[in-house]
Design an enzyme around this catalytic site. Sequence first.
Site, PDB file in Angstrom:
ATOM      1  N   ARG A   1       0.840  -1.212   0.000  1.00  0.00           N
ATOM      2  CA  ARG A   1       0.000   0.000   0.000  1.00  0.00           C
ATOM      3  C   ARG A   1       0.869   1.255   0.000  1.00  0.00           C
ATOM      4  O   ARG A   1       0.536   2.263  -0.624  1.00  0.00           O
ATOM      5  CB  ARG A   1      -0.964  -0.013   1.195  1.00  0.00           C
ATOM      6  CG  ARG A   1      -2.042  -1.080   1.043  1.00  0.00           C
ATOM      7  CD  ARG A   1      -2.881  -1.204   2.294  1.00  0.00           C
ATOM      8  NE  ARG A   1      -3.591   0.025   2.599  1.00  0.00           N
ATOM      9  CZ  ARG A   1      -4.196   0.237   3.774  1.00  0.00           C
ATOM     10  NH1 ARG A   1      -4.145  -0.680   4.724  1.00  0.00           N
ATOM     11  NH2 ARG A   1      -4.824   1.360   3.989  1.00  0.00           N
TER      12      ARG A   1
ATOM     13  N   HIS B   1      -6.857   7.948  11.806  1.00  0.00           N
ATOM     14  CA  HIS B   1      -6.477   6.523  11.761  1.00  0.00           C
ATOM     15  C   HIS B   1      -4.983   6.343  11.524  1.00  0.00           C
ATOM     16  O   HIS B   1      -4.549   5.271  11.106  1.00  0.00           O
ATOM     17  CB  HIS B   1      -7.278   5.804  10.664  1.00  0.00           C
ATOM     18  CG  HIS B   1      -8.744   5.715  10.974  1.00  0.00           C
ATOM     19  ND1 HIS B   1      -9.696   5.548   9.986  1.00  0.00           N
ATOM     20  CD2 HIS B   1      -9.418   5.801  12.141  1.00  0.00           C
ATOM     21  CE1 HIS B   1     -10.906   5.516  10.555  1.00  0.00           C
ATOM     22  NE2 HIS B   1     -10.763   5.676  11.861  1.00  0.00           N
TER      23      HIS B   1
ATOM     24  N   CYS C   1      13.081  -2.380  15.745  1.00  0.00           N
ATOM     25  CA  CYS C   1      13.306  -1.064  16.332  1.00  0.00           C
ATOM     26  C   CYS C   1      14.800  -0.889  16.635  1.00  0.00           C
ATOM     27  O   CYS C   1      15.423  -1.784  17.215  1.00  0.00           O
ATOM     28  CB  CYS C   1      12.506  -0.933  17.634  1.00  0.00           C
ATOM     29  SG  CYS C   1      12.901   0.538  18.587  1.00  0.00           S
TER      30      CYS C   1
ATOM     31  N   GLY D   1     -16.222  11.740   0.703  1.00  0.00           N
ATOM     32  CA  GLY D   1     -15.623  10.462   0.320  1.00  0.00           C
ATOM     33  C   GLY D   1     -15.534   9.465   1.448  1.00  0.00           C
ATOM     34  O   GLY D   1     -14.567   8.709   1.536  1.00  0.00           O
TER      35      GLY D   1
ATOM     36  N   SER E   1     -17.735   6.379   3.592  1.00  0.00           N
ATOM     37  CA  SER E   1     -18.933   5.520   3.599  1.00  0.00           C
ATOM     38  C   SER E   1     -19.665   5.631   4.930  1.00  0.00           C
ATOM     39  O   SER E   1     -20.710   5.035   5.122  1.00  0.00           O
ATOM     40  CB  SER E   1     -18.524   4.074   3.370  1.00  0.00           C
ATOM     41  OG  SER E   1     -17.657   3.679   4.429  1.00  0.00           O
TER      42      SER E   1
HETATM   43  C1  BV8 Z   1     -12.458   1.106  18.085  1.00  0.00           C
HETATM   44  C2  BV8 Z   1      -6.496   2.397   9.229  1.00  0.00           C
HETATM   45  C3  BV8 Z   1     -12.514   0.505  20.370  1.00  0.00           C
HETATM   46  C4  BV8 Z   1      -5.927   1.040   8.959  1.00  0.00           C
HETATM   47  C5  BV8 Z   1      -8.914   2.066   9.501  1.00  0.00           C
HETATM   48  C6  BV8 Z   1     -18.241  -4.879  15.202  1.00  0.00           C
HETATM   49  C7  BV8 Z   1     -17.172  -5.762  15.267  1.00  0.00           C
HETATM   50  C8  BV8 Z   1     -15.865  -5.303  15.458  1.00  0.00           C
HETATM   51  C9  BV8 Z   1     -15.595  -3.949  15.599  1.00  0.00           C
HETATM   52  C10 BV8 Z   1     -16.677  -3.099  15.515  1.00  0.00           C
HETATM   53  C11 BV8 Z   1     -17.975  -3.541  15.335  1.00  0.00           C
HETATM   54  N1  BV8 Z   1     -18.791  -2.463  15.296  1.00  0.00           N
HETATM   55  C12 BV8 Z   1     -18.046  -1.346  15.464  1.00  0.00           C
HETATM   56  C13 BV8 Z   1     -16.762  -1.733  15.612  1.00  0.00           C
HETATM   57  C14 BV8 Z   1     -15.668  -0.850  15.834  1.00  0.00           C
HETATM   58  C15 BV8 Z   1     -14.863  -0.706  14.553  1.00  0.00           C
HETATM   59  C16 BV8 Z   1     -15.765  -0.431  13.371  1.00  0.00           C
HETATM   60  O1  BV8 Z   1     -16.255   0.665  13.209  1.00  0.00           O
HETATM   61  N2  BV8 Z   1     -15.953  -1.457  12.523  1.00  0.00           N
HETATM   62  C17 BV8 Z   1     -16.788  -1.284  11.345  1.00  0.00           C
HETATM   63  C18 BV8 Z   1     -16.232  -2.184  10.214  1.00  0.00           C
HETATM   64  C19 BV8 Z   1     -18.211  -1.654  11.703  1.00  0.00           C
HETATM   65  N3  BV8 Z   1     -14.035   0.449  14.803  1.00  0.00           N
HETATM   66  C20 BV8 Z   1     -12.846   0.263  15.381  1.00  0.00           C
HETATM   67  O2  BV8 Z   1     -12.379  -0.828  15.632  1.00  0.00           O
HETATM   68  C21 BV8 Z   1     -12.111   1.537  15.757  1.00  0.00           C
HETATM   69  N4  BV8 Z   1     -11.630   1.387  17.098  1.00  0.00           N
HETATM   70  O3  BV8 Z   1     -13.638   1.038  17.993  1.00  0.00           O
HETATM   71  O4  BV8 Z   1     -11.766   0.868  19.220  1.00  0.00           O
HETATM   72  C22 BV8 Z   1     -11.656   0.869  21.494  1.00  0.00           C
HETATM   73  C23 BV8 Z   1     -11.962   2.016  22.236  1.00  0.00           C
HETATM   74  C24 BV8 Z   1     -11.167   2.319  23.325  1.00  0.00           C
HETATM   75  C25 BV8 Z   1     -10.053   1.536  23.645  1.00  0.00           C
HETATM   76  C26 BV8 Z   1      -9.730   0.428  22.850  1.00  0.00           C
HETATM   77  C27 BV8 Z   1     -10.529   0.085  21.762  1.00  0.00           C
HETATM   78  C28 BV8 Z   1     -10.905   1.744  14.872  1.00  0.00           C
HETATM   79  C29 BV8 Z   1     -11.338   1.916  13.445  1.00  0.00           C
HETATM   80  C30 BV8 Z   1     -10.128   2.298  12.600  1.00  0.00           C
HETATM   81  C31 BV8 Z   1      -9.816   1.180  11.618  1.00  0.00           C
HETATM   82  N5  BV8 Z   1      -8.729   1.614  10.716  1.00  0.00           N
HETATM   83  N6  BV8 Z   1      -7.893   2.479   8.737  1.00  0.00           N
HETATM   84  C32 BV8 Z   1      -5.671   0.832   7.488  1.00  0.00           C
HETATM   85  O5  BV8 Z   1      -6.035   1.685   6.660  1.00  0.00           O
HETATM   86  O6  BV8 Z   1      -5.059  -0.207   7.180  1.00  0.00           O
HETATM   87  S1  BV8 Z   1     -10.489   2.191   8.905  1.00  0.00           S
HETATM   88  C33 BV8 Z   1     -10.462   2.160   7.175  1.00  0.00           C
HETATM   89  O7  BV8 Z   1     -11.757   1.770   6.736  1.00  0.00           O
HETATM   90  C34 BV8 Z   1     -10.261   3.515   6.551  1.00  0.00           C
HETATM   91  O8  BV8 Z   1      -9.411   4.334   7.293  1.00  0.00           O
HETATM   92  C35 BV8 Z   1     -11.649   4.110   6.445  1.00  0.00           C
HETATM   93  O9  BV8 Z   1     -11.892   4.992   7.502  1.00  0.00           O
HETATM   94  C36 BV8 Z   1     -12.547   2.945   6.719  1.00  0.00           C
HETATM   95  C37 BV8 Z   1     -13.602   2.788   5.698  1.00  0.00           C
HETATM   96  O10 BV8 Z   1     -12.947   2.415   4.440  1.00  0.00           O
HETATM   97  P1  BV8 Z   1     -13.699   2.667   3.017  1.00  0.00           P
HETATM   98  O11 BV8 Z   1     -15.122   2.311   3.173  1.00  0.00           O
HETATM   99  O12 BV8 Z   1     -13.009   2.276   1.779  1.00  0.00           O
HETATM  100  O13 BV8 Z   1     -13.522   4.096   2.890  1.00  0.00           O
HETATM  101  P2  BV8 Z   1     -14.565   4.990   3.147  1.00  0.00           P
HETATM  102  O14 BV8 Z   1     -15.346   4.728   4.381  1.00  0.00           O
HETATM  103  O15 BV8 Z   1     -13.810   6.191   3.166  1.00  0.00           O
HETATM  104  O16 BV8 Z   1     -15.587   4.692   1.871  1.00  0.00           O
HETATM  105  C38 BV8 Z   1     -15.262   5.081   0.552  1.00  0.00           C
HETATM  106  C39 BV8 Z   1     -16.356   6.076   0.211  1.00  0.00           C
HETATM  107  O17 BV8 Z   1     -15.889   6.914  -0.804  1.00  0.00           O
HETATM  108  C40 BV8 Z   1     -17.615   5.386  -0.309  1.00  0.00           C
HETATM  109  O18 BV8 Z   1     -18.760   5.959   0.301  1.00  0.00           O
HETATM  110  C41 BV8 Z   1     -17.597   5.739  -1.819  1.00  0.00           C
HETATM  111  O19 BV8 Z   1     -18.913   5.931  -2.332  1.00  0.00           O
HETATM  112  C42 BV8 Z   1     -16.885   7.044  -1.799  1.00  0.00           C
HETATM  113  N7  BV8 Z   1     -16.156   7.390  -3.030  1.00  0.00           N
HETATM  114  C43 BV8 Z   1     -15.594   6.555  -3.949  1.00  0.00           C
HETATM  115  N8  BV8 Z   1     -14.986   7.309  -4.909  1.00  0.00           N
HETATM  116  C44 BV8 Z   1     -15.143   8.615  -4.563  1.00  0.00           C
HETATM  117  C45 BV8 Z   1     -15.886   8.677  -3.366  1.00  0.00           C
HETATM  118  N9  BV8 Z   1     -16.217   9.836  -2.774  1.00  0.00           N
HETATM  119  C46 BV8 Z   1     -15.810  10.967  -3.372  1.00  0.00           C
HETATM  120  N10 BV8 Z   1     -15.078  11.003  -4.522  1.00  0.00           N
HETATM  121  C47 BV8 Z   1     -14.742   9.851  -5.140  1.00  0.00           C
HETATM  122  N11 BV8 Z   1     -14.019   9.879  -6.283  1.00  0.00           N
END
Ligand code: BV8
Length: 257
Positions: free
Chosen positions: A76, A125, A155, A195, A197
Amino acid sequence: MGPDPNFLIPPDLIQALDRSRHAVVMTGSGTSAESGIPTFRNAQTGLWAKYRPEDLATPEAFERDPQLVWEWYAWRRELVGAAEPNPGHIAIAELNDLLPHLTLITQNVDGLHQRAGSPRVIEFHGNLMRSRCTAGHPADEIDKIDNTGETPPRCRQCGAMLRPDVVWFGEAIPAVALATALKAVEDCDILLAIGTSAVVQPAAGLAMQAKQHGALLVEVNPEPTPLTRDVDFVLTGSSGRIMPELVNALRSRQDHA
Ligand code: BV8
């Protein structure tokens, strides 16, 4: 690709932006799509097609197979290294010159907002162009790492494995980034979600928190999202096309004010 004359940004949105005391822009990987970086959802091509990002971007995956996870991020990083900021990133950077107070929060880990000239970026993130020691020593830009030939590299201070300086699923958002972002969304009078979701928490919740504190919501996305029904201005299309339009409309309003 010049501004598209027949794409009209609603004048009352431009007026609201122009009158804003504090605007927040929150971006997701859609803003980097036009730079050739696939969004997280459809990130996987070639060798990586058989893996789901949610399965690789976790502490458990790194625990189980640090070499595989490190190599995924190295792949990546190559994509990011070869990418350039697109007109959407550049327009967002230009907003800084047109608004009194702009806070940029990004979920992206590619550093393209910084390369486009945005002066302050809240990296919600983390950033895959930095790595940090799994035993807690500070992050280093990736190119400063002695390639000890091991994967993942070790490290320099303590010999522990390095890891990408990103927030994995199940990990907490960096405390300063979270606190700064929360303060901004509670204070702002307009938030543009561009941009994203709006699925991943807690990032996805920021827009509704802004709304609950009285902010106008704007969404820039070719597709609807769970946020769309609560948004005041839905701009359907790509950020690379819409954001330059929006900046041009704001600039011409200010020039004729
Ligand atoms: C936390 C870095 C707790 C890494 C990323 C159920 C089970 C397990 C976990 C969970 C659960 N429910 C909720 C959770 C928590 C979980 C979560 O939200 N899961 C989701 C899947 C439901 N969240 C976490 O785990 C977070 N931490 O909760 O911790 C905690 C609290 C205290 C103490 C300890 C622990 C951490 C979340 C961070 C994860 N890391 N990224 C890496 O990149 O490798 S997230 C990663 O996916 C991205 O950073 C992005 O934010 C996210 C979404 O990815 P995409 O969908 O591709 O991107 P995006 O959302 O941006 O969507 C694309 C959009 O763009 C679409 O809408 C599309 O239509 C649009 N688009 C396309 N082309 C264009 C456009 N828009 C404009 N112009 C264009 N040209």
